[in-house]
Enzyme design. Structure first.
Site, PDB file in Angstrom:
ATOM      1  CG  ASP A   7      11.824   4.227 135.567  1.00 45.52           C
ATOM      2  OD1 ASP A   7      11.484   3.232 136.234  1.00 45.52           O
ATOM      3  OD2 ASP A   7      12.011   4.194 134.338  1.00 45.52           O
ATOM      4  CD  GLU A  67       8.013   1.923 137.567  1.00 41.07           C
ATOM      5  OE1 GLU A  67       7.009   2.510 137.136  1.00 41.07           O
ATOM      6  OE2 GLU A  67       8.915   1.464 136.854  1.00 41.07           O
ATOM      7  CG  ASP A 139      14.679   4.944 131.296  1.00 37.82           C
ATOM      8  OD1 ASP A 139      14.021   3.967 131.698  1.00 37.82           O
ATOM      9  OD2 ASP A 139      15.559   4.854 130.428  1.00 37.82           O
TER      10      ASP A 139
END
Length: 163
Positions: A7, A67, A139
């Site tokens: 991420d 992502e 995260d």
């Protein structure tokens, strides 16, 4: 297969490592790479690259998932996020790890069943799918969610080929 989920963020990049064996998932590790907001951009990107290189070297993933960048209201924030994402992709590419890329709405839909899920719903599902995992923060939880999404997509693709 060991899968590394990422991420990206310039201030904090989450990472999570899972093992996927068919439909069975297990947690291996997770964490966050933080950079000093007062440091020059190049130094922050270098720290991120070095830390992720260490994660890749330690866990030797067979695949990775990142992502995709979402565009927010502040163009400077979007650019910084894009630069961090580039470093994340570079770290995986240098290790010859194939990377899947997933939109945030797709990750939410894969885990919770709706692309409009909030972070708490995603985190709860990550904890349910990876029982006992001590998650380093939001995260890292998001990174594990991306890894789980990738595992599900790989399993679906294998079932499609077998059929």
């Amino acid at each position: 297969m060991i899968i590394l989920g990422l991420d990206p963020g310039l201030g904090c990049t989450g990472w999570g490592v899972i093992r996927a064996e068919g439909n069975r998932l297990s947690h291996i590790a997770n964490g966050q790479v933080r950079t000093d907001a007062r440091a020059p951009l190049a130094e922050r990107l270098a720290k991120l690259h070095e830390a992720l290189g260490e994660v890749v070297a330690e866990y030797r993933p067979g695949g990775a998932a990142v992502e995709e960048v979402f565009v927010n209201d502040n163009p400077q924030s979007t650019l910084k996020l894009g630069q961090a994402r580039g470093v994340v992709l570079l770290a995986a590419a240098q290790a010859k790890v194939e990377v899947g890329e997933y939109a945030p709405r797709l990750v939410k839909k894969a885990l919770v069943g709706t692309g409009a899920a909030d972070k708490n719903q995603v985190h709860a599902m990550v904890q349910r799918l990876l029982p006992g995992a001590q998650i380093a923060g939001a995260d890292a939880s998001d990174a594990l969610a991306v890894a789980i999404t990738h595992a599900h997509h790989l399993a679906s693709a294998r079932r499609g080929v077998a059929a």
